[in-house]
Scaffold this motif. Structure first.
Motif, PDB file in Angstrom:
ATOM      1  N   LEU A   1      50.838  77.351  27.774  1.00 41.97           N
ATOM      2  CA  LEU A   1      49.552  77.252  27.085  1.00 41.97           C
ATOM      3  C   LEU A   1      48.920  75.876  27.277  1.00 41.97           C
ATOM      4  O   LEU A   1      47.696  75.739  27.275  1.00 41.97           O
ATOM      5  CB  LEU A   1      49.732  77.502  25.583  1.00 41.97           C
ATOM      6  CG  LEU A   1      50.304  78.848  25.149  1.00 41.97           C
ATOM      7  CD1 LEU A   1      50.468  78.860  23.637  1.00 41.97           C
ATOM      8  CD2 LEU A   1      49.430  79.998  25.605  1.00 41.97           C
ATOM      9  N   VAL A   2      49.768  74.863  27.436  1.00 39.77           N
ATOM     10  CA  VAL A   2      49.300  73.486  27.512  1.00 39.77           C
ATOM     11  C   VAL A   2      49.135  73.018  28.961  1.00 39.77           C
ATOM     12  O   VAL A   2      48.159  72.364  29.305  1.00 39.77           O
ATOM     13  CB  VAL A   2      50.272  72.546  26.762  1.00 39.77           C
ATOM     14  CG1 VAL A   2      49.809  71.087  26.868  1.00 39.77           C
ATOM     15  CG2 VAL A   2      50.390  72.954  25.304  1.00 39.77           C
ATOM     16  N   HIS A   3      50.126  73.365  29.784  1.00 41.83           N
ATOM     17  CA  HIS A   3      50.122  72.901  31.174  1.00 41.83           C
ATOM     18  C   HIS A   3      49.916  74.091  32.108  1.00 41.83           C
ATOM     19  O   HIS A   3      50.866  74.646  32.653  1.00 41.83           O
ATOM     20  CB  HIS A   3      51.434  72.193  31.495  1.00 41.83           C
ATOM     21  CG  HIS A   3      51.730  71.043  30.589  1.00 41.83           C
ATOM     22  ND1 HIS A   3      52.817  71.014  29.741  1.00 41.83           N
ATOM     23  CD2 HIS A   3      51.052  69.892  30.377  1.00 41.83           C
ATOM     24  CE1 HIS A   3      52.810  69.883  29.063  1.00 41.83           C
ATOM     25  NE2 HIS A   3      51.751  69.185  29.428  1.00 41.83           N
ATOM     26  N   LYS A   4      48.666  74.448  32.247  1.00 46.10           N
ATOM     27  CA  LYS A   4      48.345  75.624  33.053  1.00 46.10           C
ATOM     28  C   LYS A   4      48.667  75.427  34.532  1.00 46.10           C
ATOM     29  O   LYS A   4      49.161  76.337  35.201  1.00 46.10           O
ATOM     30  CB  LYS A   4      46.858  75.970  32.893  1.00 46.10           C
ATOM     31  CG  LYS A   4      46.424  77.192  33.678  1.00 46.10           C
ATOM     32  CD  LYS A   4      44.960  77.481  33.460  1.00 46.10           C
ATOM     33  CE  LYS A   4      44.519  78.688  34.294  1.00 46.10           C
ATOM     34  NZ  LYS A   4      43.080  78.978  34.124  1.00 46.10           N
ATOM     35  N   ASN A   5      48.404  74.235  35.049  1.00 46.74           N
ATOM     36  CA  ASN A   5      48.560  73.992  36.479  1.00 46.74           C
ATOM     37  C   ASN A   5      49.976  73.607  36.890  1.00 46.74           C
ATOM     38  O   ASN A   5      50.398  73.880  38.014  1.00 46.74           O
ATOM     39  CB  ASN A   5      47.582  72.897  36.936  1.00 46.74           C
ATOM     40  CG  ASN A   5      46.139  73.324  36.786  1.00 46.74           C
ATOM     41  OD1 ASN A   5      45.794  74.472  37.037  1.00 46.74           O
ATOM     42  ND2 ASN A   5      45.279  72.404  36.346  1.00 46.74           N
TER      43      ASN A   5
END
Length: 268
Positions: free
Chosen positions: A123-127
């Motif tokens: 959710l926080v680090h999409k990439n």
């Protein structure tokens, strides 16, 4: 029990978004959301605490804080789909249930904590999500499946598939959140085929596809994955029927157990 009720209410809160896609758009889910950061930090804290047997009580408290924060969220603003809300709720419940076992299973607890972190990290680090760290492990299990099939050892093949499924389960929520649910359905169909089929030459085609599929799931787009899956060899109809019936029975058994548990709790 109260934690389960809270998370069920969370799922009902997301019911109004049933028709929304199961993946979230970048403009709907900011990568630096304060709430998501809070959930991830609590998940990481719980993972760190369970590494110390004397900190299990603190880990329970941390998971409770995570459940409270999650259940008090206004999901109408977040605009999550019901599928995303459900999978996140389930990862919290699984962790809580593992922590409340009479006999703690350190390996099982570590796996649930890892699954919890993967689910909230995406959710926080999409990439650059942490769940990509599981790729080498899954590739090793695919190699085990391939070797067992080449040596035509059916029991070893089934065990290798089971090990792959167990490892894949840890990243399943993260995949559902960040990619199309259809990908999970395809992988499940392939694994069901490999675990039942005794024609080793037919298995080779599926295994080769699985080898190519893993990197695409971790690093490619939905379009890349689905394009690769288009030529998938169709399972024989009897195998499809068996797989579907098994899935239905599992789902029905789960809900009957939940109903029995609720009835039992109500009489005590």
């Amino acid at each position: 029990m109260w934690m389960r009720l809270c998370l069920i209410l969370v799922m009902l809160n997301g019911f109004f978004f049933w028709n929304m896609p199961d993946t979230w758009a970048e403009d709907k889910l900011p990568s630096e959301s304060t709430k998501e950061q809070e959930w991830l930090q609590l998940a990481l804290q719980a993972q760190k605490q369970i590494a110390q047997p004397k900190s299990l009580v603190e880990a329970k408290s941390t998971v409770t804080k995570l459940a409270m924060s999650f259940s008090q969220t206004n999901f109408q603003e977040k605009k999550y789909s019901l599928g995303v809300i459900s999978v996140l709720s389930n990862t919290i419940l699984e962790m809580d249930e593992q922590l409340n076992q009479a006999l703690i299973d350190p390996e099982g607890l570590a796996e649930r904590a890892r699954k919890l972190v993967y689910s909230f990290d995406v959710l926080v680090h999409k990439n650059q999500p942490l769940w990509r760290n599981a790729e080498p492990e899954l590739q090793r299990y695919v190699s085990g499946i391939k070797q067992s099939n080449q040596e035509q050892r059916q029991e070893d093949l089934q065990e290798a598939v089971r090990q792959f499924q167990k490892s894949f389960d840890l990243v399943r929520p993260a995949i559902l959140i960040s990619k199309s649910p259809a990908i999970l359905q395809k992988v499940d169909s392939m694994l069901a085929f490999l675990s039942k089929n005794k024609n080793f030459s037919e298995n080779e085609t599926i295994i080769q596809l699985l080898e190519q599929l893993i990197p695409k799931i971790f690093h490619g787009s939905d379009q890349d994955v689905m394009k690769l899956l288009k030529p998938t060899v169709q399972m024989p109809m009897p195998m499809v029927i068996i797989w579907l019936l098994s899935t239905i029975l599992i789902v029905l058994s789960y809900f009957l157990w939940k109903k029995y548990e609720g009835t039992k709790a109500g009489t005590t």
